[in-house]
Design a protein around this motif. Structure first.
Motif, PDB file in Angstrom:
ATOM      1  N   ASN A  90     -27.192 -16.697   8.606  1.00  0.00           N
ATOM      2  CA  ASN A  90     -26.810 -17.432   9.822  1.00  0.00           C
ATOM      3  C   ASN A  90     -25.812 -16.619  10.638  1.00  0.00           C
ATOM      4  N   PRO A  91     -26.269 -15.611  11.373  1.00  0.00           N
ATOM      5  CA  PRO A  91     -25.349 -14.762  12.141  1.00  0.00           C
ATOM      6  C   PRO A  91     -24.662 -15.539  13.262  1.00  0.00           C
ATOM      7  N   THR A  92     -23.371 -15.331  13.392  1.00  0.00           N
ATOM      8  CA  THR A  92     -22.582 -16.029  14.410  1.00  0.00           C
ATOM      9  C   THR A  92     -22.254 -15.133  15.604  1.00  0.00           C
ATOM     10  N   TYR A  93     -22.615 -13.844  15.522  1.00  0.00           N
ATOM     11  CA  TYR A  93     -22.412 -12.912  16.624  1.00  0.00           C
ATOM     12  C   TYR A  93     -23.758 -12.278  16.979  1.00  0.00           C
ATOM     13  N   LYS A  94     -23.804 -11.555  18.085  1.00  0.00           N
ATOM     14  CA  LYS A  94     -25.035 -10.883  18.473  1.00  0.00           C
ATOM     15  C   LYS A  94     -25.506  -9.932  17.382  1.00  0.00           C
ATOM     16  N   LEU A  95     -24.574  -9.335  16.631  1.00  0.00           N
ATOM     17  CA  LEU A  95     -24.919  -8.565  15.444  1.00  0.00           C
ATOM     18  C   LEU A  95     -23.886  -8.847  14.374  1.00  0.00           C
ATOM     19  N   THR A  96     -24.336  -9.422  13.263  1.00  0.00           N
ATOM     20  CA  THR A  96     -23.467  -9.705  12.127  1.00  0.00           C
ATOM     21  C   THR A  96     -24.004  -8.934  10.937  1.00  0.00           C
ATOM     22  N   VAL A  97     -23.142  -8.077  10.356  1.00  0.00           N
ATOM     23  CA  VAL A  97     -23.553  -7.247   9.232  1.00  0.00           C
ATOM     24  C   VAL A  97     -22.666  -7.549   8.036  1.00  0.00           C
ATOM     25  N   ASN A  98     -23.288  -7.926   6.937  1.00  0.00           N
ATOM     26  CA  ASN A  98     -22.555  -8.171   5.704  1.00  0.00           C
ATOM     27  C   ASN A  98     -22.623  -6.908   4.849  1.00  0.00           C
ATOM     28  N   GLY A  99     -21.777  -5.925   5.189  1.00  0.00           N
ATOM     29  CA  GLY A  99     -21.801  -4.656   4.485  1.00  0.00           C
ATOM     30  C   GLY A  99     -21.226  -3.557   5.355  1.00  0.00           C
ATOM     31  N   THR A 100     -21.422  -2.323   4.954  1.00  0.00           N
ATOM     32  CA  THR A 100     -20.877  -1.157   5.640  1.00  0.00           C
ATOM     33  C   THR A 100     -21.897  -0.598   6.619  1.00  0.00           C
ATOM     34  N   ILE A 101     -21.415  -0.234   7.817  1.00  0.00           N
ATOM     35  CA  ILE A 101     -22.267   0.373   8.830  1.00  0.00           C
ATOM     36  C   ILE A 101     -21.982   1.863   8.880  1.00  0.00           C
ATOM     37  N   GLY A 102     -23.010   2.686   8.792  1.00  0.00           N
ATOM     38  CA  GLY A 102     -22.866   4.130   8.939  1.00  0.00           C
ATOM     39  C   GLY A 102     -23.512   4.572  10.236  1.00  0.00           C
ATOM     40  N   ALA A 103     -22.802   5.384  11.022  1.00  0.00           N
ATOM     41  CA  ALA A 103     -23.343   5.830  12.301  1.00  0.00           C
ATOM     42  C   ALA A 103     -22.745   7.168  12.675  1.00  0.00           C
ATOM     43  N   ARG A 104     -23.508   7.979  13.418  1.00  0.00           N
ATOM     44  CA  ARG A 104     -22.977   9.250  13.907  1.00  0.00           C
ATOM     45  C   ARG A 104     -22.040   9.020  15.093  1.00  0.00           C
ATOM     46  N   ARG A 105     -22.363   8.057  15.925  1.00  0.00           N
ATOM     47  CA  ARG A 105     -21.512   7.746  17.062  1.00  0.00           C
ATOM     48  C   ARG A 105     -21.580   6.251  17.329  1.00  0.00           C
ATOM     49  N   VAL A 106     -20.485   5.690  17.822  1.00  0.00           N
ATOM     50  CA  VAL A 106     -20.443   4.289  18.233  1.00  0.00           C
ATOM     51  C   VAL A 106     -19.862   4.238  19.641  1.00  0.00           C
ATOM     52  N   ALA A 133     -32.119 -14.670  14.883  1.00  0.00           N
ATOM     53  CA  ALA A 133     -32.010 -16.106  15.089  1.00  0.00           C
ATOM     54  C   ALA A 133     -32.544 -16.495  16.457  1.00  0.00           C
ATOM     55  N   ASN A 134     -32.880 -17.790  16.600  1.00  0.00           N
ATOM     56  CA  ASN A 134     -33.427 -18.275  17.856  1.00  0.00           C
ATOM     57  C   ASN A 134     -32.436 -18.147  19.009  1.00  0.00           C
ATOM     58  N   ASN A 135     -31.133 -18.082  18.712  1.00  0.00           N
ATOM     59  CA  ASN A 135     -30.120 -17.901  19.759  1.00  0.00           C
ATOM     60  C   ASN A 135     -29.881 -16.431  20.083  1.00  0.00           C
ATOM     61  N   LYS A 136     -30.776 -15.553  19.588  1.00  0.00           N
ATOM     62  CA  LYS A 136     -30.770 -14.108  19.837  1.00  0.00           C
ATOM     63  C   LYS A 136     -29.716 -13.374  19.011  1.00  0.00           C
ATOM     64  N   ASN A 137     -29.021 -14.047  18.088  1.00  0.00           N
ATOM     65  CA  ASN A 137     -28.116 -13.361  17.186  1.00  0.00           C
ATOM     66  C   ASN A 137     -28.916 -12.660  16.094  1.00  0.00           C
ATOM     67  N   VAL A 138     -28.417 -11.511  15.643  1.00  0.00           N
ATOM     68  CA  VAL A 138     -29.084 -10.733  14.597  1.00  0.00           C
ATOM     69  C   VAL A 138     -28.148 -10.626  13.395  1.00  0.00           C
ATOM     70  N   GLY A 139     -28.680 -10.923  12.228  1.00  0.00           N
ATOM     71  CA  GLY A 139     -27.887 -10.832  11.012  1.00  0.00           C
ATOM     72  C   GLY A 139     -28.527  -9.887  10.016  1.00  0.00           C
ATOM     73  N   ALA A 184     -41.578 -19.534  17.928  1.00  0.00           N
ATOM     74  CA  ALA A 184     -41.433 -20.466  19.037  1.00  0.00           C
ATOM     75  C   ALA A 184     -40.353 -21.510  18.767  1.00  0.00           C
ATOM     76  N   ASN A 185     -39.916 -22.144  19.855  1.00  0.00           N
ATOM     77  CA  ASN A 185     -38.956 -23.255  19.801  1.00  0.00           C
ATOM     78  C   ASN A 185     -37.691 -22.862  19.056  1.00  0.00           C
ATOM     79  N   SER A 186     -37.366 -23.525  17.950  1.00  0.00           N
ATOM     80  CA  SER A 186     -36.102 -23.268  17.250  1.00  0.00           C
ATOM     81  C   SER A 186     -36.286 -22.362  16.049  1.00  0.00           C
ATOM     82  N   GLY A 187     -37.434 -21.684  15.936  1.00  0.00           N
ATOM     83  CA  GLY A 187     -37.706 -20.854  14.771  1.00  0.00           C
ATOM     84  C   GLY A 187     -36.942 -19.541  14.789  1.00  0.00           C
ATOM     85  N   ASN A 188     -36.708 -18.984  13.610  1.00  0.00           N
ATOM     86  CA  ASN A 188     -36.086 -17.682  13.439  1.00  0.00           C
ATOM     87  C   ASN A 188     -37.136 -16.683  12.967  1.00  0.00           C
ATOM     88  N   ILE A 189     -36.889 -15.399  13.192  1.00  0.00           N
ATOM     89  CA  ILE A 189     -37.704 -14.332  12.618  1.00  0.00           C
ATOM     90  C   ILE A 189     -36.936 -13.781  11.427  1.00  0.00           C
TER      91      ILE A 189
END
Length: 397
Positions: A294-310, A283-289, A260-265
């Motif tokens: 402290n993610p500054t974008y909707k998705l901030t990843v500190n590392g390599t992303i592997g995916a079959r398709r983007v 984050a409470n501002n809906k950004n995911v890290g 609730a309020n300004s809390g993060n998960i």
């Protein structure tokens, strides 16, 4: 004559026995003491047990909080203490045809002796729940129980064991240095625990068949089939094989986790000590890290992303190059730009990429723009080649 004496003796003993179980209609009764302080006080093994011992006074609903003093506590650096304890139930009441219904009940188990203080409480009927605190009253530090500001309660009564007890109702303005007491002693139940709200069908169960996995918490609502929620450590017979011998949180319906309020998960693993960086943060501002706190974008990843398709959605694309009004740069101007800036026009420089990163959708649009421009250059060159061929053929005739 002898028969008569025996009969008289039996009647006398019977009268004495009957008198021992006859108590006065008023006043206090003591067993093992000649100066009882409650309606019934029993002293045995050097301990005082009270039945329905009245505690004078009432709360004041005009003050922020009231307290009932239990007994003095040991304070670091002071002399060692004699035994002070309160072990029993304290209750108070209010309610009639003309007054608000309020009942206040606390099970108390506290003690101060030698150089330490221990204790805990279980409370009923009141909200917010009473708190076990330490406070200073009349220059003495006490253990006390808070009484929430609400309709006045009175007729306080104690039943249980007590030694060097205080039992006094005081107001917030009369005390100082109020602190929550750290009740480190546990309240244990050696059996499966089930808590059921009959009115709403909510059920909370803490139990396990396997003693090696005894920390399983199970919640359900019997009004909704398959609404189970589990928290705990699974055993080898758990219904999901991949989760055997692991700690889990599982819901048989949608699982909502909120702050609730300004809390993060915050999700974390790999703890070894008291500090660890989070593995993932919502984050409470809906950004995911991921790998960053402290993610500054909707998705901030500190590392390599592997995916079959983007798949990246774009609002514009580079097909404007093929529009009739598009001004295709001359190759001479492109050559000059490259000599001056060391990169293609419209394409970010190495410094910009290093400092700011790149937008995948935008950079792909720019790449396509250059490919389309190259295609137009090639088409124009082919036209020039065809014209030269035709001119050469004409001259050969």
């Amino acid at each position: 004559m002898k028969s008569t004496l025996v009969t008289l003796l039996c009647l006398f003993v019977s009268a004495i026995a009957t008198a021992q179980n006859t108590f006065p209609a008023t006043g206090n009764v003591g067993i093992g003491t000649t100066s009882p302080t409650s309606r019934l006080q029993v002293v045995d093994n050097g301990r005082n047990y009270y039945v329905n011992r009245g505690i004078p006074g009432a709360t004041d609903d005009n003050v922020s909080e009231n307290y009932i003093l239990l007994h003095p506590v040991y304070v670091a650096g002071a002399s060692f203490m004699p035994d002070c304890h309160v072990m029993g139930k304290i209750s108070a009441i209010r309610g009639s045809a003309a007054s608000y219904n309020r009942k206040w009940t606390v099970e108390v188990n506290t003690a101060s002796a030698y150089n330490s203080n221990i204790g805990n409480i279980i409370s009923y009927n009141d909200s917010p729940v009473p708190k076990l605190v330490t406070l200073i009253y009349d220059s003495i530090t006490y253990l006390a129980v808070s009484i929430t500001k609400a309709a006045t309660v009175t007729s306080f009564s104690f039943t249980g064991w007590a030694q060097n007890e205080s039992f006094k109702i005081v107001k917030a303005a009369e005390v100082s240095d109020v602190k929550i007491f750290n009740a480190s002693t546990e309240i244990g139940i050696q059996a499966p625990v089930g808590i059921r709200n009959v009115a709403s069908n909510n059920v909370l169960t803490l139990a396990a068949n396997d003693t090696s996995y005894s920390n399983f918490l199970f919640m359900t609502h019997t009004g909704f089939p398959q609404s189970m929620f589990y928290i705990g450590t699974t055993n080898s017979s758990y219904i999901v094989p991949a989760q055997r011998n692991a700690s889990l949180i599982e819901s048989y319906r949608d699982l909502h986790i909120g702050a609730a309020n300004s809390g993060n998960i915050i999700f974390e693993n790999g703890r070894n000590g008291t500090a660890i960086n989070s593995s993932m943060v919502i984050a409470n501002n809906k950004n995911v890290g991921i790998g960053i706190d402290n993610p500054t974008y909707k998705l901030t990843v500190n590392g390599t992303i592997g995916a079959r398709r983007v798949k990246v959605t774009q609002e514009t694309w580079a097909d404007y190059v093929f529009h009739p009004n598009y001004q295709l740069p001359s190759l001479a101007s492109v050559e000059q730009f490259i000599k001056t800036n060391k990169h293609l026009p419209d394409i970010p420089s190495e410094k910009e990429v290093t400092e700011k990163g790149i937008d995948l959708g935008e950079i792909n649009k720019l790449y396509l723009q250059k490919i389309e421009e190259l295609t137009l250059y090639i088409i124009d060159l082919q036209k020039q080649i065809n014209a030269l061929k035709e001119n050469a053929a004409t001259q050969a005739k």
